[in-house]
Design a protein around this motif. Structure first.
Motif, PDB file in Angstrom:
ATOM      1  N   ALA A  35       0.872  -1.359   0.171  1.00 23.19           N
ATOM      2  CA  ALA A  35      -0.131   0.068  -0.026  1.00 23.19           C
ATOM      3  C   ALA A  35       0.827   1.194  -0.009  1.00 23.19           C
ATOM      4  O   ALA A  35       2.051   1.324   0.137  1.00 23.19           O
ATOM      5  N   LYS A  36       0.243   2.196  -0.494  1.00 26.39           N
ATOM      6  CA  LYS A  36       0.991   3.606  -0.545  1.00 26.39           C
ATOM      7  C   LYS A  36       1.340   4.023   0.888  1.00 26.39           C
ATOM      8  O   LYS A  36       0.479   4.032   1.647  1.00 26.39           O
ATOM      9  N   VAL A  37       2.693   4.302   1.211  1.00 25.41           N
ATOM     10  CA  VAL A  37       3.055   4.637   2.547  1.00 25.41           C
ATOM     11  C   VAL A  37       3.279   6.171   2.710  1.00 25.41           C
ATOM     12  O   VAL A  37       3.749   6.663   1.834  1.00 25.41           O
ATOM     13  N   PRO A  38       2.555   6.735   3.782  1.00 23.30           N
ATOM     14  CA  PRO A  38       2.590   8.167   3.875  1.00 23.30           C
ATOM     15  C   PRO A  38       4.457   8.518   3.981  1.00 23.30           C
ATOM     16  O   PRO A  38       5.038   7.606   4.542  1.00 23.30           O
ATOM     17  N   GLY A  39       4.881   9.550   3.781  1.00 26.02           N
ATOM     18  CA  GLY A  39       6.318   9.737   3.529  1.00 26.02           C
ATOM     19  C   GLY A  39       6.907   9.726   2.167  1.00 26.02           C
ATOM     20  O   GLY A  39       6.370  10.485   1.527  1.00 26.02           O
ATOM     21  N   CYS A  40       7.684   8.812   2.137  1.00 29.15           N
ATOM     22  CA  CYS A  40       8.147   8.639   0.803  1.00 29.15           C
ATOM     23  C   CYS A  40       6.964   8.068  -0.178  1.00 29.15           C
ATOM     24  O   CYS A  40       6.219   7.472   0.273  1.00 29.15           O
ATOM     25  N   CYS A  41       7.033   8.286  -1.355  1.00 27.96           N
ATOM     26  CA  CYS A  41       6.377   7.817  -2.525  1.00 27.96           C
ATOM     27  C   CYS A  41       6.265   6.331  -2.432  1.00 27.96           C
ATOM     28  O   CYS A  41       7.108   5.861  -3.071  1.00 27.96           O
ATOM     29  N   GLY A  42       5.522   5.629  -1.583  1.00 25.42           N
ATOM     30  CA  GLY A  42       6.010   4.269  -1.160  1.00 25.42           C
ATOM     31  C   GLY A  42       5.322   3.203  -2.083  1.00 25.42           C
ATOM     32  O   GLY A  42       5.997   2.037  -1.568  1.00 25.42           O
ATOM     33  N   SER A  43       4.460   3.150  -2.842  1.00 23.22           N
ATOM     34  CA  SER A  43       4.042   1.999  -3.531  1.00 23.22           C
ATOM     35  C   SER A  43       5.224   1.660  -4.690  1.00 23.22           C
ATOM     36  O   SER A  43       5.984   2.556  -5.086  1.00 23.22           O
ATOM     37  N   ALA A  44       5.032   0.300  -4.673  1.00 26.99           N
ATOM     38  CA  ALA A  44       6.262  -0.256  -5.868  1.00 26.99           C
ATOM     39  C   ALA A  44       5.671   0.195  -7.057  1.00 26.99           C
ATOM     40  O   ALA A  44       4.770  -0.389  -7.593  1.00 26.99           O
ATOM     41  N   ALA A  45       6.541   1.009  -7.864  1.00 25.84           N
ATOM     42  CA  ALA A  45       6.434   1.178  -9.132  1.00 25.84           C
ATOM     43  C   ALA A  45       7.937   1.981  -9.478  1.00 25.84           C
ATOM     44  O   ALA A  45       8.490   2.376  -8.808  1.00 25.84           O
ATOM     45  N   MET A  46       7.984   2.111 -11.014  1.00 28.77           N
ATOM     46  CA  MET A  46       9.477   2.576 -11.341  1.00 28.77           C
ATOM     47  C   MET A  46       9.012   3.901 -10.915  1.00 28.77           C
ATOM     48  O   MET A  46       7.982   4.561 -11.464  1.00 28.77           O
ATOM     49  N   ARG A  47      10.054   4.902 -10.348  1.00 28.44           N
ATOM     50  CA  ARG A  47      10.191   6.263 -10.099  1.00 28.44           C
ATOM     51  C   ARG A  47      11.083   6.978 -10.904  1.00 28.44           C
ATOM     52  O   ARG A  47      12.314   6.458 -11.064  1.00 28.44           O
ATOM     53  N   ALA A  48      10.822   8.176 -11.302  1.00 28.26           N
ATOM     54  CA  ALA A  48      11.891   9.140 -11.689  1.00 28.26           C
ATOM     55  C   ALA A  48      11.771  10.395 -11.295  1.00 28.26           C
ATOM     56  O   ALA A  48      10.661  11.034 -11.068  1.00 28.26           O
ATOM     57  N   VAL A  49      12.896  11.048 -11.098  1.00 25.47           N
ATOM     58  CA  VAL A  49      12.853  12.376 -10.625  1.00 25.47           C
ATOM     59  C   VAL A  49      13.617  13.364 -11.843  1.00 25.47           C
ATOM     60  O   VAL A  49      14.617  12.831 -12.225  1.00 25.47           O
ATOM     61  N   ILE A  50      12.798  14.052 -12.568  1.00 23.70           N
ATOM     62  CA  ILE A  50      13.272  14.494 -14.103  1.00 23.70           C
ATOM     63  C   ILE A  50      13.689  15.996 -13.442  1.00 23.70           C
ATOM     64  O   ILE A  50      12.476  16.756 -13.448  1.00 23.70           O
ATOM     65  N   GLN A  51      14.668  16.372 -14.067  1.00 25.87           N
ATOM     66  CA  GLN A  51      15.159  17.808 -13.827  1.00 25.87           C
ATOM     67  C   GLN A  51      15.525  18.441 -14.999  1.00 25.87           C
ATOM     68  O   GLN A  51      16.349  17.885 -15.752  1.00 25.87           O
ATOM     69  N   ARG A  52      14.777  19.578 -15.447  1.00 23.74           N
ATOM     70  CA  ARG A  52      15.427  20.267 -16.513  1.00 23.74           C
ATOM     71  C   ARG A  52      16.675  21.215 -16.234  1.00 23.74           C
ATOM     72  O   ARG A  52      16.692  21.548 -15.515  1.00 23.74           O
ATOM     73  N   VAL A  53      17.676  20.852 -17.202  1.00 22.04           N
ATOM     74  CA  VAL A  53      18.955  21.251 -16.655  1.00 22.04           C
ATOM     75  C   VAL A  53      19.723  22.177 -17.655  1.00 22.04           C
ATOM     76  O   VAL A  53      19.318  21.943 -19.160  1.00 22.04           O
TER      77      VAL A  53
END
Lengths: 252, 252
Positions: A35-53
């Protein structure tokens, strides 16, 4: 690989010993997801942090292993449950997300591909953290020995879908310094679609999306754009005509 | 403020004209929240991308407006639905998250406060993006004229809870270049707890957490640490004794 030693332990715990081909997709998808855990985005899925640089680079010790100019710096976190489907989704979104302005200065209108810009993709298992109080726990991350070939295949997919020479990476498993000049700043979190409660619906959505992107790939014609904005306006959850204004004026 | 012009339009749309004091909390909490959208982490909650840095700075044009050494670079996205409760959660987590190693090299054992390190916090409404196809939509972000005082109050809270001189920020609403030297890399996404389906349970969890943090604040004593790890082991969702090993060895 200074964390490979934990992989076998982890694999025993998570029971993930599957191949990353299509045959494993449905089995993996059917496994109950946490289940989604409050705090970190906790549910199992691929995650990306995308920064425009404006630019970005990776150094390991004194050595610079990679660098890009204008484009996207992608930190990519693979979960134990991720499959080729999650990878395809991510690659497609990273390459097609409209985070750049066009020649006339209209914001949120061009993708990294439209602008012929670069991508620096760095593996980042800490995005799969679940907080136990204040302590991060990384058992949701795919073990390194499985994650490395998977990650490499994602990079290959991205290079095939775009231009190989414009997609750079870090050094998997190494202690890196990632130098990011976040332009704006503009940062977007991306999550692969989680547990497909209705696989039919999901397949339909995917097909629609692919069709749309094919249309765009033919060139950002006015008619294509028009259709896109009409769809948006017909969407009851969309906030009608002002969307374009908001998007373009709220360039940070 | 180069996006303030859209705020009034946005406010009319979202109906957010509330003050950010406690009286608005329950009303805001009762509003239906948008469902989680695949793509960007789409449910309305406060979001932070936390990067562990060797150093970080912000420039506006040619001018450097801020800089820190070792510590955390926090990109903070405030949603239309966020209240003081979300802010308190975020401040507490940012300051207490154990993302640093201790003197003996044990990873994930010290917070930014434990190490007397610095925080650079930059407002980042793009974290509240919802994808419409490949186009980001930012209607879930709190309008700038409400977000700015709220964001300033979050910074003040962080300074009060830690040391004012160690908490820096960017320039709200300005076009910035955020220079981030991500150390590891170590990146964590943080989300404030969303819709409290059981407010009692939530209040209980919050109290427990605060008690734990008070105990830690008295000093990272061995006994405190022991208790923490025991709790973790008793947690049926935790993966027993190996957690410590995984955490410490999987320092990227």
């Amino acid at each position: 690989m200074w964390f490979s030693c934990i992989s076998s332990t982890l694999r025993k715990k998570t029971g993930s010993n599957r191949k990353l081909d299509d045959s494993s997709t449905s089995a993996a998808r059917e496994r109950p997801r946490p289940a989604k855990v409050p705090g970190c985005c906790g549910s199992a899925a691929m995650r990306a942090v995308i920064q425009r640089v404006t630019k970005a680079s990776v150094t390991v010790g004194e050595e610079q292993v990679s660098s890009i100019g204008r484009g996207l710096c992608v930190l990519l976190g693979i979960s134990v449950d991720d499959t080729q489907k999650d990878a395809e989704y991510m690659v497609r979104k990273i390459l097609n997300l409209r985070l750049f302005e066009d020649e006339s200065g209209r914001s949120w209108s061009q993708s990294v591909m439209d602008g012929n810009l670069e991508v620096l993709c760095v593996s980042q298992f800490t995005l799969q953290c679940i907080l136990k109080g204040n302590k991060p726990d990384f058992h949701a991350a795919m073990p390194a020995e499985l994650a490395q070939p998977f990650y490499n295949s994602i990079l290959e997919d991205m290079r095939s879908a775009y231009k190989p020479e414009l997609v750079k990476d870090g050094k998997f498993g190494a202690k890196m310094q990632v130098h990011i000049q976040n332009d704006g700043p503009v940062t977007v979190e991306l999550t692969s679609p989680s547990s497909p409660t209705d696989p039919k619906q999901m397949a339909k959505q995917e097909k629609q999306q692919q069709r749309k992107e094919k249309t765009r790939a033919k060139g950002p014609t006015e008619s294509g754009r028009e259709k896109g904005s009409q769809r948006s306006r017909q969407d009851p959850s969309a906030s009608s005509g002002a969307e374009g204004d908001v998007s373009s004026e709220r360039e940070p």
